[in-house]
Design a protein around this motif. Structure first.
Motif, short mmCIF file in Angstrom:
data_model
loop_
_atom_site.label_atom_id
_atom_site.label_comp_id
_atom_site.label_asym_id
_atom_site.label_seq_id
_atom_site.Cartn_x
_atom_site.Cartn_y
_atom_site.Cartn_z
N SER A 14 0.85 -1.19 0.00
CA SER A 14 0.00 0.00 0.00
C SER A 14 0.88 1.23 0.00
O SER A 14 2.00 1.20 0.52
N TYR A 15 0.36 2.30 -0.59
CA TYR A 15 0.98 3.61 -0.45
C TYR A 15 -0.01 4.46 0.33
O TYR A 15 -1.10 4.73 -0.17
N GLY A 16 0.32 4.82 1.55
CA GLY A 16 -0.63 5.53 2.41
C GLY A 16 -1.84 4.65 2.58
O GLY A 16 -1.72 3.47 2.90
N ASP A 17 -3.04 5.19 2.31
CA ASP A 17 -4.22 4.33 2.45
C ASP A 17 -4.65 3.74 1.11
O ASP A 17 -5.72 3.15 1.00
N LYS A 18 -3.80 3.90 0.09
CA LYS A 18 -4.12 3.28 -1.20
C LYS A 18 -3.48 1.89 -1.29
O LYS A 18 -2.26 1.75 -1.27
N THR A 19 -4.34 0.87 -1.36
CA THR A 19 -3.84 -0.49 -1.50
C THR A 19 -3.57 -0.76 -2.98
O THR A 19 -4.48 -0.69 -3.79
N VAL A 20 -2.33 -1.04 -3.30
CA VAL A 20 -1.98 -1.31 -4.71
C VAL A 20 -2.01 -2.81 -5.00
O VAL A 20 -2.58 -3.25 -5.98
N LEU A 21 -1.38 -3.58 -4.11
CA LEU A 21 -1.42 -5.04 -4.27
C LEU A 21 -2.07 -5.62 -3.01
O LEU A 21 -1.61 -5.37 -1.91
N ASN A 40 -3.46 0.58 -16.99
CA ASN A 40 -2.60 1.58 -16.38
C ASN A 40 -2.95 1.76 -14.91
O ASN A 40 -4.12 1.88 -14.57
N GLY A 41 -1.95 1.76 -14.04
CA GLY A 41 -2.22 2.00 -12.63
C GLY A 41 -2.65 0.78 -11.86
O GLY A 41 -2.97 0.87 -10.68
N ALA A 42 -2.65 -0.39 -12.51
CA ALA A 42 -3.11 -1.61 -11.84
C ALA A 42 -2.12 -2.09 -10.78
O ALA A 42 -2.51 -2.83 -9.87
N GLY A 43 -0.88 -1.67 -10.90
CA GLY A 43 0.12 -2.11 -9.91
C GLY A 43 1.18 -3.01 -10.50
O GLY A 43 1.94 -3.66 -9.77
N LYS A 44 1.28 -3.06 -11.82
CA LYS A 44 2.24 -3.95 -12.49
C LYS A 44 3.69 -3.56 -12.16
O LYS A 44 4.49 -4.40 -11.77
N THR A 45 3.97 -2.26 -12.30
CA THR A 45 5.34 -1.81 -12.02
C THR A 45 5.68 -2.03 -10.54
O THR A 45 6.80 -2.45 -10.21
N THR A 46 4.72 -1.78 -9.69
CA THR A 46 4.93 -2.02 -8.26
C THR A 46 5.30 -3.48 -8.03
O THR A 46 6.24 -3.78 -7.29
N ALA A 47 4.60 -4.39 -8.69
CA ALA A 47 4.89 -5.83 -8.54
C ALA A 47 6.31 -6.13 -9.02
O ALA A 47 7.08 -6.83 -8.33
P1 ADP Z 1 1.06 0.10 -13.47
O1 ADP Z 1 2.51 -0.27 -13.64
O2 ADP Z 1 0.15 -1.09 -13.55
O3 ADP Z 1 0.63 1.19 -14.39
P2 ADP Z 1 1.93 1.13 -10.91
O4 ADP Z 1 2.47 -0.04 -10.17
O5 ADP Z 1 2.90 2.06 -11.52
O6 ADP Z 1 0.85 0.64 -11.98
O7 ADP Z 1 1.03 1.99 -9.94
C1 ADP Z 1 -0.05 1.42 -9.20
C2 ADP Z 1 -0.68 2.48 -8.31
O8 ADP Z 1 0.21 2.81 -7.27
C3 ADP Z 1 -0.99 3.77 -9.02
O9 ADP Z 1 -2.22 4.25 -8.54
C4 ADP Z 1 0.14 4.67 -8.63
O10 ADP Z 1 -0.28 6.01 -8.62
C5 ADP Z 1 0.46 4.20 -7.22
N1 ADP Z 1 1.88 4.41 -6.88
C6 ADP Z 1 2.94 3.84 -7.51
N2 ADP Z 1 4.11 4.21 -6.93
C7 ADP Z 1 3.77 5.04 -5.92
C8 ADP Z 1 4.53 5.77 -4.93
N3 ADP Z 1 5.85 5.71 -4.87
N4 ADP Z 1 3.83 6.51 -4.04
C9 ADP Z 1 2.48 6.57 -4.08
N5 ADP Z 1 1.71 5.92 -4.96
C10 ADP Z 1 2.33 5.16 -5.89
#
Ligand code: ADP
Length: 318
Positions: A14-21, A40-47
């Protein structure tokens, strides 16, 4: 039983209260191509960042290349290569210098570094451009250099974050060819993509990431079986004809912008005739009729509620 090159259980971030994965499970068999597909924004890069040790997960058990990420990140780093949006290419120096820099980072002896650099530049069709600053390279050339640089370290597992986003069709096909070749050489590839076509073309297995969870996972064929049927698409140029057709064919879903109606259909002759009969009865004529068999687009839209990706309707009748 096959060994997993990558295995994640209960991955959370999670980033703050936003759950990404939100509890992601993944298993990628050795020597295969795995596609993490999502809008876009699904969390792929985060994974990818988590699996490649660039950032840490909030929770989950992860093994990459047989090593536990939490206790042995260094061994994971030695086994992997990462390319993507956070590319390592330095535009100010030449392609060759970028390669030699990587060779230095991997502590290759000078002559060995030169040999490997020359070989990889040749393999990725960059020999002619090797002495030019990387900033002068086209998008496709930069991606190829990026992969070549990754291969200097001889990684067993390669993460490719959206490897073809922004590339023209020809460069995209070149990249697909390169990715397939990597796997022929025994490497495991984990790629992310927003393109269903790309996942379909390349991946042995595909996982659809939606709302922080894996909405479905399987081969392209398995995923296609998740959607029961295709549809008939009728397109009109006259808005009035479109509206009357929509009123006649109740049950059709409407695309008001495209003046198109979609009717669920197994693609059978009788079904098609019945639709045409209903239109004929009211004297309405569609300007275009296509029969669409289920593909990954349908799976994706069924799974993700139709939001996110720019949908490019396939106009070809099949
Ligand atoms: P994707 O690669 O699928 O487009 P990301 O993994 O880049 O998605 O991002 C997933 C979500 O996490 C997005 O809503 C993005 O804004 C948020 N996010 C990514 N990195 C950060 C960060 N360092 N701080 C806050 N929010 C982030």
């Amino acid at each position: 039983m096959t060994t997993s090159a990558i295995a994640a259980n209960g991955l959370r971030k999670s980033y703050g209260d936003k759950t990404v994965l939100d509890g992601v499970d993944l298993a990628v068999p050795e020597g295969t191509i795995f596609a993490l597909l999502g809008p876009n924004g699904a969390g792929k890069t985060t994974a990818v960042k988590i699996l490649s040790t660039l950032i840490s997960a909030d929770d989950g058990v992860i093994r990459v290349g047989g090593h536990d990420l939490a206790t042995d990140a260094q061994a994971v780093r030695a086994a992997i290569g990462v390319t993507g949006q956070f590319s390592a290419v330095d535009g100010l120096i030449t392609g060759e210098e970028n390669m030699l820099l990587m060779a230095d980072l991997h502590h290759l002896p000078k002559h060995e570094g030169r040999r490997v650099a020359a070989e990889l530049l040749e393999r990725f069709d960059l020999t002619d451009a090797a002495r030019k600053p990387a900033s002068t390279y086209s998008g496709g050339m930069k991606r190829r250099l990026d992969i070549a640089m990754t291969l200097v370290g001889n990684p067993k597992i390669i993460f490719l974050d959206e490897p073809t986003t922004g590339l023209d069709p020809r460069s995209r096909h070149t990249m697909w060819h390169i990715i397939r070749e990597l796997v022929t050489g025994g490497v495991t590839v984990f790629l992310t993509t927003q393109y269903l076509e790309e996942a379909d073309e390349l991946a042995d297995r595909i996982a659809v990431l939606n709302d922080g969870k894996i909405a479905a996972e399987g081969t392209a064929e398995e995923l296609k079986r998740l959607v029961p049927g295709g549809h008939i698409r009728l397109r009109f140029t006259d808005p009035a004809a479109y509206r009357s057709a929509a009123a006649t064919l109740n049950g059709a879903s409407r695309d008001d912008d495209a003046l198109a109606l979609l009717l669920p259909s197994g693609g059978g002759q009788r079904e098609l005739r019945s639709v045409l009969d209903r239109l004929d009865a009211t004297g309405i004529e569609a300007d275009e009729l296509t029969v669409h068999t289920p593909d990954l687009d349908d799976v994706f839209f069924a799974l993700t509620g139709g939001t996110g990706l720019p949908h490019q309707p396939k106009e070809n009748a099949r």
